[in-house]
Design an enzyme around this catalytic site. Sequence first.
Site, mmCIF file in Angstrom:
data_model
loop_
_atom_site.group_PDB
_atom_site.id
_atom_site.type_symbol
_atom_site.label_atom_id
_atom_site.label_comp_id
_atom_site.label_asym_id
_atom_site.label_seq_id
_atom_site.Cartn_x
_atom_site.Cartn_y
_atom_site.Cartn_z
ATOM 1 N N PRO A 184 0.792 -1.228 0.000
ATOM 2 C CA PRO A 184 0.000 0.000 0.000
ATOM 3 C C PRO A 184 0.827 1.282 0.000
ATOM 4 O O PRO A 184 1.862 1.376 0.653
ATOM 5 C CB PRO A 184 -0.824 -0.098 1.289
ATOM 6 C CG PRO A 184 -0.145 -1.113 2.125
ATOM 7 C CD PRO A 184 0.512 -2.071 1.177
ATOM 8 N N ASN A 185 0.302 2.233 -0.746
ATOM 9 C CA ASN A 185 0.820 3.605 -0.870
ATOM 10 C C ASN A 185 2.087 3.717 -1.710
ATOM 11 O O ASN A 185 2.514 4.835 -2.007
ATOM 12 C CB ASN A 185 1.043 4.251 0.517
ATOM 13 C CG ASN A 185 -0.263 4.410 1.267
ATOM 14 O OD1 ASN A 185 -1.217 4.960 0.726
ATOM 15 N ND2 ASN A 185 -0.323 3.898 2.483
ATOM 16 N N ARG A 236 5.310 12.355 -2.932
ATOM 17 C CA ARG A 236 5.413 12.873 -1.558
ATOM 18 C C ARG A 236 6.489 12.099 -0.821
ATOM 19 O O ARG A 236 6.894 11.027 -1.262
ATOM 20 C CB ARG A 236 4.079 12.671 -0.823
ATOM 21 C CG ARG A 236 3.091 13.762 -1.141
ATOM 22 C CD ARG A 236 1.720 13.396 -0.645
ATOM 23 N NE ARG A 236 0.834 13.328 -1.812
ATOM 24 C CZ ARG A 236 -0.273 12.607 -1.871
ATOM 25 N NH1 ARG A 236 -0.624 11.848 -0.865
ATOM 26 N NH2 ARG A 236 -1.023 12.625 -2.942
ATOM 27 N N TYR A 287 11.646 8.246 0.749
ATOM 28 C CA TYR A 287 11.497 7.136 -0.204
ATOM 29 C C TYR A 287 12.140 7.388 -1.569
ATOM 30 O O TYR A 287 12.127 6.500 -2.428
ATOM 31 C CB TYR A 287 10.008 6.811 -0.384
ATOM 32 C CG TYR A 287 9.355 6.383 0.905
ATOM 33 C CD1 TYR A 287 9.841 5.296 1.622
ATOM 34 C CD2 TYR A 287 8.261 7.074 1.429
ATOM 35 C CE1 TYR A 287 9.268 4.899 2.817
ATOM 36 C CE2 TYR A 287 7.667 6.675 2.624
ATOM 37 C CZ TYR A 287 8.176 5.597 3.314
ATOM 38 O OH TYR A 287 7.608 5.199 4.497
ATOM 39 N N ASN A 321 7.954 -5.840 -1.383
ATOM 40 C CA ASN A 321 7.956 -4.731 -0.427
ATOM 41 C C ASN A 321 6.517 -4.645 0.085
ATOM 42 O O ASN A 321 5.661 -4.044 -0.571
ATOM 43 C CB ASN A 321 8.380 -3.424 -1.091
ATOM 44 C CG ASN A 321 8.421 -2.283 -0.070
ATOM 45 O OD1 ASN A 321 7.936 -2.420 1.053
ATOM 46 N ND2 ASN A 321 9.006 -1.167 -0.459
ATOM 47 N N ALA A 360 3.424 -0.943 4.542
ATOM 48 C CA ALA A 360 2.951 -0.935 5.940
ATOM 49 C C ALA A 360 2.499 -2.323 6.404
ATOM 50 O O ALA A 360 2.557 -2.623 7.611
ATOM 51 C CB ALA A 360 1.814 0.066 6.091
ATOM 52 N N GLU A 393 12.670 -9.822 0.897
ATOM 53 C CA GLU A 393 11.917 -8.652 1.371
ATOM 54 C C GLU A 393 12.752 -7.399 1.091
ATOM 55 O O GLU A 393 13.941 -7.368 1.398
ATOM 56 C CB GLU A 393 11.684 -8.816 2.876
ATOM 57 C CG GLU A 393 10.987 -7.643 3.541
ATOM 58 C CD GLU A 393 10.884 -7.842 5.065
ATOM 59 O OE1 GLU A 393 11.264 -8.930 5.580
ATOM 60 O OE2 GLU A 393 10.453 -6.908 5.739
ATOM 61 N N HIS A 404 12.881 -3.051 1.343
ATOM 62 C CA HIS A 404 12.351 -1.757 1.789
ATOM 63 C C HIS A 404 13.222 -0.656 1.232
ATOM 64 O O HIS A 404 14.463 -0.763 1.259
ATOM 65 C CB HIS A 404 12.312 -1.674 3.312
ATOM 66 C CG HIS A 404 11.398 -2.690 3.905
ATOM 67 N ND1 HIS A 404 10.033 -2.560 3.854
ATOM 68 C CD2 HIS A 404 11.658 -3.872 4.504
ATOM 69 C CE1 HIS A 404 9.487 -3.635 4.408
ATOM 70 N NE2 HIS A 404 10.447 -4.446 4.810
ATOM 71 N N ARG A 451 14.153 3.847 11.816
ATOM 72 C CA ARG A 451 12.920 4.632 11.890
ATOM 73 C C ARG A 451 12.144 4.324 13.182
ATOM 74 O O ARG A 451 12.718 3.815 14.130
ATOM 75 C CB ARG A 451 12.099 4.389 10.613
ATOM 76 C CG ARG A 451 12.882 4.769 9.348
ATOM 77 C CD ARG A 451 12.061 4.651 8.093
ATOM 78 N NE ARG A 451 10.923 5.558 8.120
ATOM 79 C CZ ARG A 451 9.891 5.483 7.278
ATOM 80 N NH1 ARG A 451 9.870 4.531 6.348
ATOM 81 N NH2 ARG A 451 8.895 6.335 7.365
HETATM 82 O O1 CA2 Z 1 10.767 1.701 3.249
HETATM 83 C C1 CA2 Z 1 9.883 1.031 2.699
HETATM 84 O O2 CA2 Z 1 9.973 0.590 1.556
HETATM 85 C C2 CA2 Z 1 8.560 0.803 3.451
HETATM 86 O O3 CA2 Z 1 8.124 -0.521 3.145
HETATM 87 C C3 CA2 Z 1 7.575 1.822 2.933
HETATM 88 C C4 CA2 Z 1 6.245 1.804 3.667
HETATM 89 C C5 CA2 Z 1 6.447 1.852 5.174
HETATM 90 O O4 CA2 Z 1 5.192 1.696 5.839
HETATM 91 C C6 CA2 Z 1 7.396 0.755 5.652
HETATM 92 O O5 CA2 Z 1 7.570 0.920 7.046
HETATM 93 C C7 CA2 Z 1 8.732 0.885 4.952
HETATM 94 C C8 CA2 Z 1 5.387 3.007 3.278
HETATM 95 C C9 CA2 Z 1 5.186 3.192 1.826
HETATM 96 C C10 CA2 Z 1 4.469 4.488 1.637
HETATM 97 O O6 CA2 Z 1 4.909 5.078 0.453
HETATM 98 C C11 CA2 Z 1 4.663 6.391 0.259
HETATM 99 C C12 CA2 Z 1 5.176 6.928 -0.868
HETATM 100 C C13 CA2 Z 1 4.982 8.262 -1.128
HETATM 101 C C14 CA2 Z 1 4.241 9.044 -0.263
HETATM 102 C C15 CA2 Z 1 3.717 8.478 0.871
HETATM 103 C C16 CA2 Z 1 3.922 7.134 1.124
#
Ligand code: CA2
Length: 156
Positions: free
Chosen positions: A17-18, A25, A30, A81, A84, A105, A107, A114
């Site tokens: 997700p996301n 953003r 990221y 990946n 969340a 896996e 990230h 974090r």
């Molecule tokens: O670091 C990573 O790849 C994560 O898997 C990214 C997840 C986070 O919940 C994990 O703890 C670590 C979040 C992805 C959200 O991606 C966004 C991208 C742009 C704007 C907002 C969120």
Amino acid sequence: MNETVAKKWRILVINGPNLNLLGQRETGIYGALTLADIETACRRKADTLGIAIDFFQSNHEGALVERIQAAAGVHDWIVINPAAYTHTSVAIRDALLAVNIPTIEVHLSNIHRREPFRHHSYVSDIAVGVIAGLGAEGYLYALEAGAQRLASKAGP
Ligand code: CA2
């Protein structure tokens, strides 16, 4: 003529997700690449490695579970990946265990630098390996590692 055609290994790259918002953003955490950029880079890497890849993203836990289930008998390796869901999803863990496909896996960020709630993963202890904190390059390293291990498995 007795020609043997080498099997083309197939790796499934899954994003949770996301991650569809990448590049729009939170670029400080990221990176500036979009998910489409990452897919393009993965496809280029797959071509150089001589493997096939499929790329999938969903914001829905059930859709991710169904994609993992559908990989059984089709894909030889998974790069995931879970975003969340890394920190919450017993369902994704169980699906990976059920299909029994070797998994890496990935990230983008280093989850261990974090917030404490990101330090635990439901996937890490059932994965072949974990790559975190190397940005989009992490996906490419995961593809390389998967392709290398699959090739050595098939070797003479
Ligand atoms: O670091 C990573 O790849 C994560 O898997 C990214 C997840 C986070 O919940 C994990 O703890 C670590 C979040 C992805 C959200 O991606 C966004 C991208 C742009 C704007 C907002 C969120």
